[in-house]
Design a protein around this motif. Structure first.
Motif, PDB file in Angstrom:
ATOM      1  N   GLN A 101       0.995  -1.061  -0.039  1.00  0.00           N
ATOM      2  CA  GLN A 101      -0.081   0.076  -0.025  1.00  0.00           C
ATOM      3  C   GLN A 101       0.963   1.193  -0.024  1.00  0.00           C
ATOM      4  O   GLN A 101       1.850   1.427   0.790  1.00  0.00           O
ATOM      5  CB  GLN A 101      -0.948  -0.024   1.131  1.00  0.00           C
ATOM      6  N   LYS A 102       0.616   2.244  -0.830  1.00  0.00           N
ATOM      7  CA  LYS A 102       1.374   3.422  -0.825  1.00  0.00           C
ATOM      8  C   LYS A 102       0.970   4.406   0.110  1.00  0.00           C
ATOM      9  O   LYS A 102      -0.258   4.134   0.716  1.00  0.00           O
ATOM     10  CB  LYS A 102       1.054   4.193  -2.293  1.00  0.00           C
ATOM     11  N   ILE A 108       9.210   3.617   4.695  1.00  0.00           N
ATOM     12  CA  ILE A 108       9.665   3.529   3.191  1.00  0.00           C
ATOM     13  C   ILE A 108      10.870   3.169   3.192  1.00  0.00           C
ATOM     14  O   ILE A 108      11.804   2.422   2.653  1.00  0.00           O
ATOM     15  CB  ILE A 108       9.342   4.639   2.386  1.00  0.00           C
ATOM     16  N   LYS A 151      -0.033   7.563   1.706  1.00  0.00           N
ATOM     17  CA  LYS A 151      -1.166   8.604   1.494  1.00  0.00           C
ATOM     18  C   LYS A 151      -0.968   9.771   2.406  1.00  0.00           C
ATOM     19  O   LYS A 151      -1.205   9.603   3.577  1.00  0.00           O
ATOM     20  CB  LYS A 151      -2.816   8.089   1.352  1.00  0.00           C
ATOM     21  N   ALA A 171       6.518   4.820  -3.770  1.00  0.00           N
ATOM     22  CA  ALA A 171       5.909   4.240  -2.433  1.00  0.00           C
ATOM     23  C   ALA A 171       5.073   5.189  -1.859  1.00  0.00           C
ATOM     24  O   ALA A 171       4.335   5.241  -0.933  1.00  0.00           O
ATOM     25  CB  ALA A 171       6.874   3.960  -1.559  1.00  0.00           C
ATOM     26  N   ASP A 208       1.649   7.656  -2.534  1.00  0.00           N
ATOM     27  CA  ASP A 208       0.525   7.983  -3.338  1.00  0.00           C
ATOM     28  C   ASP A 208       0.157   9.559  -3.709  1.00  0.00           C
ATOM     29  O   ASP A 208       0.016  10.336  -2.978  1.00  0.00           O
ATOM     30  CB  ASP A 208      -0.927   7.634  -2.414  1.00  0.00           C
TER      31      ASP A 208
END
Length: 278
Positions: A3-4, A119, A6, A33, A35
């Motif tokens: 999942q990126k 990340i 956000k 990585a 959004d």
């Protein structure tokens, strides 16, 4: 697919504007990585009011890179402290270009620092010497504790990156912050930028500058801290800063591209760069 990350569009505005600079495979993995699907209203408005805003942000970042190149060519073995690090992957750039000259990097921010660390953990080896800490940089007692906790060594020459931050704190807070890094032999170097006050801006450029700053203030709900060159000089004199060098953005453009297609005189480009020893 993981999942990126956000985050609000305002938090990634500068990252989005400087996208063209993040070209290495490692930097691209970091960017991938995050959004970027949410439209940034502020970014859109800034580009509409001042079409060169992307170029200005990129020139600011290129100037920091130029300062780093000069610094590490003269003084290897530094520790690096990035204050108000935000989402910018500057640490990746440093590791890719100056790994042998850096003992460790400490990133400080009061925003998405844990998410950024996650990340980095996913894309970097475990042994990479980058430390992350959440802290309000104007809380100097807590900041000093966080720095020491993350390996800051007073005896080691330090490069302090203070990019895109001075606009959001008062002069008194800046003085107290810089005092943390003062040394008797001026072995630490600060690299930063500041928004220019109206008196420093050419008449033909002033309306655009005023529109941009007003737009930012309205969107963020705050009053930006802008400066004349005389005030910056006074602040640095008070701090007993040494080897002060101010760099106008038109100089950065000329050095980078060989010509001045965008900016032509001091005071154009919203801001100026300055670095000094402390």
């Amino acid at each position: 697919m993981a999942q990126k990350l956000k985050v609000p569009s305002t938090s990634r505005l500068v990252l989005e504007a400087a996208m063209s600079l993040y070209t290495s495979p490692l930097q691209q993995r970091y960017i991938a990585a995050i959004d970027f699907s949410e439209t940034s209203g502020l970014f859109y408005d800034l580009k509409r009011q001042y079409s060169s805003i992307v170029d200005i942000i990129c020139l600011r970042k290129e100037s920091i890179r130029q300062m780093l190149q000069e610094k590490f060519s003269q003084s290897p073995q530094q520790q690096v402290v990035i204050l108000g690090a935000g989402l910018d992957p500057l640490s990746l750039y440093l590791l890719e270009n100056y790994a042998n000259d850096i003992s460790h990097i400490i990133e400080i921010d009061n925003g998405y620092i844990e998410e950024k660390q996650k990340i980095y953990t996913d894309i970097l080896p475990e042994t990479v010497p980058i430390h992350f800490s959440r802290c309000d940089i104007t809380d100097t007692d807590l900041l000093w504790h966080k720095l020491r906790e993350n390996g800051y060594k007073e005896a080691l020459p330090t490069t302090i990156i203070f990019e895109g931050v001075f606009h959001y704190i008062r002069n008194e807070a800046f003085i107290q912050l810089m005092k943390l890094f003062r040394t008797t032999n001026h072995r630490n170097t600060v690299m930063m930028d500041y928004f220019l006050s109206d008196q420093e801006v050419p008449d033909g450029y002033l309306p655009a500058q005023q529109r941009v700053l007003e737009l930012i203030e309205t969107a963020l709900g705050l009053s930006l801290n802008i400066h004349s060159r005389a005030v910056i000089s006074s602040l640095l004199e008070y701090l007993d800063a040494d080897q002060v060098k101010t760099v106008a953005l038109h100089e950065v453009e000329k050095k980078l591209t060989g010509s001045n297609q965008l900016l032509h005189a001091p005071g154009e480009g919203l801001l100026e760069m300055v670095h000094f020893n402390i």
